[in-house]
Design a protein around this motif. Structure first.
Motif, short mmCIF file in Angstrom:
data_model
loop_
_atom_site.label_atom_id
_atom_site.label_comp_id
_atom_site.label_asym_id
_atom_site.label_seq_id
_atom_site.Cartn_x
_atom_site.Cartn_y
_atom_site.Cartn_z
N ALA A 73 -37.45 3.20 5.70
CA ALA A 73 -36.98 3.09 4.32
C ALA A 73 -35.49 2.82 4.34
O ALA A 73 -34.78 3.24 5.27
CB ALA A 73 -37.27 4.37 3.56
N ASN A 74 -35.03 2.13 3.32
CA ASN A 74 -33.61 1.87 3.13
C ASN A 74 -33.25 2.28 1.71
O ASN A 74 -33.99 1.97 0.77
CB ASN A 74 -33.30 0.38 3.34
CG ASN A 74 -33.49 -0.02 4.78
OD1 ASN A 74 -32.82 0.50 5.66
ND2 ASN A 74 -34.41 -0.93 5.03
N CYS A 75 -32.14 2.97 1.59
CA CYS A 75 -31.70 3.47 0.30
C CYS A 75 -30.28 2.98 0.03
O CYS A 75 -29.47 2.88 0.95
CB CYS A 75 -31.71 5.00 0.28
SG CYS A 75 -33.26 5.75 0.82
N THR A 76 -29.99 2.72 -1.24
CA THR A 76 -28.65 2.31 -1.63
C THR A 76 -28.23 3.06 -2.89
O THR A 76 -29.07 3.50 -3.67
CB THR A 76 -28.58 0.79 -1.92
OG1 THR A 76 -29.50 0.47 -2.96
CG2 THR A 76 -28.90 -0.03 -0.68
N GLY A 77 -26.93 3.19 -3.05
CA GLY A 77 -26.39 3.85 -4.23
C GLY A 77 -24.89 3.62 -4.31
O GLY A 77 -24.30 2.95 -3.46
N THR A 78 -24.30 4.20 -5.34
CA THR A 78 -22.86 4.09 -5.54
C THR A 78 -22.31 5.48 -5.88
O THR A 78 -22.85 6.16 -6.75
CB THR A 78 -22.53 3.12 -6.69
OG1 THR A 78 -23.16 1.87 -6.41
CG2 THR A 78 -21.04 2.93 -6.85
N ALA A 79 -21.25 5.87 -5.18
CA ALA A 79 -20.59 7.14 -5.46
C ALA A 79 -19.74 7.00 -6.73
O ALA A 79 -19.40 5.88 -7.14
CB ALA A 79 -19.70 7.54 -4.28
N VAL A 80 -19.41 8.13 -7.35
CA VAL A 80 -18.63 8.08 -8.59
C VAL A 80 -17.27 7.44 -8.40
O VAL A 80 -16.70 6.88 -9.34
CB VAL A 80 -18.47 9.49 -9.24
CG1 VAL A 80 -19.80 10.01 -9.73
CG2 VAL A 80 -17.81 10.46 -8.29
N ASP A 81 -16.75 7.46 -7.17
CA ASP A 81 -15.45 6.83 -6.91
C ASP A 81 -15.60 5.35 -6.52
O ASP A 81 -14.63 4.71 -6.12
CB ASP A 81 -14.67 7.59 -5.84
CG ASP A 81 -15.41 7.67 -4.51
OD1 ASP A 81 -16.48 7.03 -4.36
OD2 ASP A 81 -14.92 8.38 -3.61
N GLY A 82 -16.82 4.80 -6.64
CA GLY A 82 -17.05 3.39 -6.39
C GLY A 82 -17.45 3.03 -4.97
O GLY A 82 -17.78 1.88 -4.68
N ARG A 83 -17.41 4.00 -4.05
CA ARG A 83 -17.80 3.69 -2.67
C ARG A 83 -19.30 3.42 -2.58
O ARG A 83 -20.09 3.99 -3.33
CB ARG A 83 -17.43 4.85 -1.74
CG ARG A 83 -15.93 5.09 -1.64
CD ARG A 83 -15.59 6.20 -0.69
NE ARG A 83 -16.08 7.48 -1.24
CZ ARG A 83 -16.13 8.61 -0.54
NH1 ARG A 83 -15.74 8.64 0.72
NH2 ARG A 83 -16.57 9.72 -1.11
#
Length: 126
Positions: A73-83
C-alpha cells in the motif's frame, strides 16, 4: 432463443454476477485495509508531533490468502505546515495483527520504520 442456448446464456450471466460480487468483496476488503493503514499512519505521525491537514489516503494492492490480506500500500497526505507526507507498507494484515514493513516519511525524512504495526488488525472472514 433455442433451448440449448438459453442455459448457456444463464450460466454466463451467473458467472458475471459472481465475478461482480467477488470484485465488490475485494474492493470492500481493500477499503477496510486502507482504513486500518490510514489509522496506523496517522498514529505514527501524531506520535512524532505531525498533524495532517489532508490524508492520509492509502491505495492498496492486496491479495486475499484465507483470513489475511498480503501485498503493499502507498499512502499520501499533507501536514498542516504544508510538508508532504507519504507512507509505504509491504506485508500482511489479519485479525491477529499487521506485520511487514511500514515506513512513514515527512518530506522524505523517515519518521517511523516498523516491522509490526501496533493496534492494527483487519478481520477477513471466509
Amino acid at each position: 432463443m433455442s433451448r440449448l442456448l438459453r442455459p448457456f446464456v444463464l450460466l454466463a450471466a451467473g458467472v458475471l454476477a459472481l465475478t461482480a460480487c467477488s470484485e465488490q468483496l475485494d474492493q470492500g476488503l481493500n477499503d477496510l485495509a486502507a482504513t486500518a493503514l490510514e489509522d496506523a499512519v496517522t498514529r505514527q505521525l501524531s506520535d512524532a508531533g505531525v498533524t495532517l491537514s489532508s490524508g492520509p489516503d492509502c491505495s492498496t494492492d492486496l491479495n486475499r490468502d484465507g483470513t489475511s490480506l498480503s501485498g503493499d500500500a502507498n499512502c499520501t497526505g499533507t501536514a498542516v505546515d504544508g510538508r508532504s507526507v507519504r507512507a509505504e507498507f509491504d506485508g500482511t494484515l489479519s485479525s491477529s495483527g499487521c506485520t511487514g514493513s511500514l515506513g512513514v516519511f515527512v518530506d522524505d525524512e523517515a519518521i517511523a520504520q516498523l516491522d509490526e504495526i501496533p493496534d492494527c488488525s483487519v478481520n477477513v472472514s471466509l
